[in-house]
Design a protein around this motif. Structure first.
Motif, short mmCIF file in Angstrom:
data_model
loop_
_atom_site.label_atom_id
_atom_site.label_comp_id
_atom_site.label_asym_id
_atom_site.label_seq_id
_atom_site.Cartn_x
_atom_site.Cartn_y
_atom_site.Cartn_z
N UNK A 1 0.88 -1.17 0.00
CA UNK A 1 0.00 0.00 0.00
C UNK A 1 0.92 1.22 0.00
N UNK A 2 0.45 2.37 0.38
CA UNK A 2 1.28 3.57 0.36
C UNK A 2 2.43 3.48 1.36
N UNK B 1 -8.12 5.11 7.38
CA UNK B 1 -8.36 3.90 8.16
C UNK B 1 -7.03 3.17 8.38
N UNK B 2 -6.14 3.78 9.17
CA UNK B 2 -4.81 3.20 9.35
C UNK B 2 -4.80 1.82 10.01
N UNK B 3 -5.87 1.48 10.71
CA UNK B 3 -5.92 0.16 11.32
C UNK B 3 -6.00 -0.93 10.24
N UNK B 4 -6.64 -0.60 9.11
CA UNK B 4 -6.75 -1.53 7.99
C UNK B 4 -5.64 -1.33 6.97
N UNK B 5 -5.41 -0.07 6.61
CA UNK B 5 -4.45 0.27 5.57
C UNK B 5 -3.44 1.29 6.09
N UNK B 6 -2.50 0.85 6.90
CA UNK B 6 -1.49 1.78 7.42
C UNK B 6 -0.54 2.23 6.33
N UNK B 7 0.00 3.42 6.47
CA UNK B 7 1.05 3.91 5.58
C UNK B 7 2.39 3.62 6.27
N UNK B 8 3.13 2.66 5.73
CA UNK B 8 4.37 2.24 6.36
C UNK B 8 5.50 3.23 6.08
N UNK B 9 6.48 3.27 6.98
CA UNK B 9 7.67 4.08 6.71
C UNK B 9 8.63 3.24 5.86
N UNK C 1 1.46 -6.27 1.35
CA UNK C 1 1.36 -5.64 2.67
C UNK C 1 0.62 -4.30 2.57
N UNK C 2 -0.16 -3.97 3.61
CA UNK C 2 -0.49 -4.76 4.81
C UNK C 2 -1.43 -5.91 4.47
N UNK C 3 -1.75 -6.77 5.45
CA UNK C 3 -2.60 -7.93 5.17
C UNK C 3 -3.95 -7.59 4.54
N UNK D 1 -15.27 3.97 -0.22
CA UNK D 1 -15.88 5.08 0.53
C UNK D 1 -15.64 4.91 2.02
N UNK D 2 -15.74 3.67 2.51
CA UNK D 2 -15.56 3.42 3.95
C UNK D 2 -14.16 3.79 4.41
N UNK D 3 -13.16 3.40 3.63
CA UNK D 3 -11.78 3.71 4.01
C UNK D 3 -11.39 5.13 3.59
N UNK D 4 -12.33 5.83 2.92
CA UNK D 4 -12.15 7.22 2.50
C UNK D 4 -10.90 7.41 1.62
N UNK D 5 -10.73 6.45 0.72
CA UNK D 5 -9.57 6.54 -0.17
C UNK D 5 -9.65 7.75 -1.10
#
Length: 301
Positions: free
Chosen positions: A217-218, A231-239, A260-262, A283-287
């Motif tokens: 992901x990002x 929604x970082x719990x689902x789609x976190x932005x990793x360093x 990644x993430x899962x 829409x839910x994850x507000x992408x």
């Protein structure tokens, strides 16, 4: 019948991912790559630099694209124990330059044994706002640069049946996303190409050449322009440091896919869902909101 066949193909794909990831937990981990010649595109900063630093011990590094950034990557890699470091200025969007620099690498360094294609751009415009030049630029840098480096370095690997191909694709290569039509197209092309090459190597008896496809992901690099997940719990932005550690781990374990993430695995379920459900998930994850904030016109103004 066609729909059923396609459904079975996706089921097979998902089943393979689950099995591979389960067994990879018990796979033999390589401690180091002493003596390998590792070429990394996009190594001047971000993920590319961090991967270079984590693979540096005992290897010969070949760094592509940006001269200034790669000087710092070279310095840090040598501190981390790199055997030798070579820096080449190469515009990976230019086919002739890629082949020219590849010839220099072969003569001055040797045959590349680990090829890590990491260079990429993300423009972030809506489809109708993308110029023809924008679309072509994205495909040249994200996709065709990988075609050309593979054409340049894969034959030597095939000749000795030894090597590792690592391609940075994206979660966006698994599903078309808002403001990413050109980017998704380029990343989908990478996944398809690498799966096809792996198939050809396998059926050609060249199992000594490994393949790893990275689908993150990002990542918080310059490419993401400050993208923030709603929604970082689902789609976190990793360093970049964490992402690089996962990538190097996947290389050492010879994993075929690193997703990644899962939650990105959910994108593979799109074939089972009505299109409206997929859009509601976006829409839910507000992408779309996150993309507008990072790449929209207000940001530029």
């Amino acid at each position: 019948m066609r729909c059923i066949k396609k459904l079975l193909q996706y089921l097979k794909f998902l089943f393979f991912l689950l099995i591979e990831n389960t067994f990879s937990l018990f796979s033999r981990r390589k401690k180091y790559y002493a003596g390998e010649i590792v070429l990394i595109t996009g190594s001047a900063n971000g993920i590319g630099r961090q991967v270079a630093l984590r693979l540096a011990l005992g290897v010969t590094l070949v760094l592509y694209i940006d001269d200034e950034g790669n000087k710092e990557t070279s310095r840090l890699a040598q501190q981390n124990g790199a055997n030798r470091v070579f820096v080449y200025h190469c515009d990976c969007s230019n086919r002739e330059e890629v082949y020219e620099q590849a010839d220099k690498v072969k003569k001055e360094v040797g045959d590349v044994t680990i090829l890590i294609n990491n260079a990429g751009i993300l423009i972030g415009k809506k489809f109708c706002d993308l110029t023809d030049e924008d679309f072509e630029k994205t495909l040249r840098i994200n996709f065709f640069s990988q075609v050309w480096t593979l054409k340049a370095f894969l034959p030597a690997m095939v000749a000795c049946n030894r090597g590792h191909l690592v391609s940075t694709a994206s979660a966006a290569g698994l599903m078309g996303l808002y403001r990413l039509s050109d980017y998704c197209a380029s990343k989908s092309a990478i996944i398809g190409m690498m799966e096809s090459i792996n198939s050809e190597l396998y059926h050609g008896g060249k199992c000594g050449i490994k393949t790893t496809i990275i689908c993150p992901y990002f990542i918080s690099t310059g490419l993401s322009k400050g993208f923030k997940s709603k929604r970082p719990c689902l789609f976190p932005v990793y360093d970049p440091e964490y992402a690089a550690s996962r990538i190097v781990d996947a290389i050492k374990k010879e994993k075929f896919y690193l997703i990644m993430p899962p939650a990105v695995y959910l994108l593979g379920l799109k074939i089972f869902l009505p299109r409206k459900v997929v859009l509601l998930l976006e829409s839910y994850v507000k992408f779309p909101e996150s993309m507008e904030e990072a790449y929209g016109q207000k940001k530029k103004d």
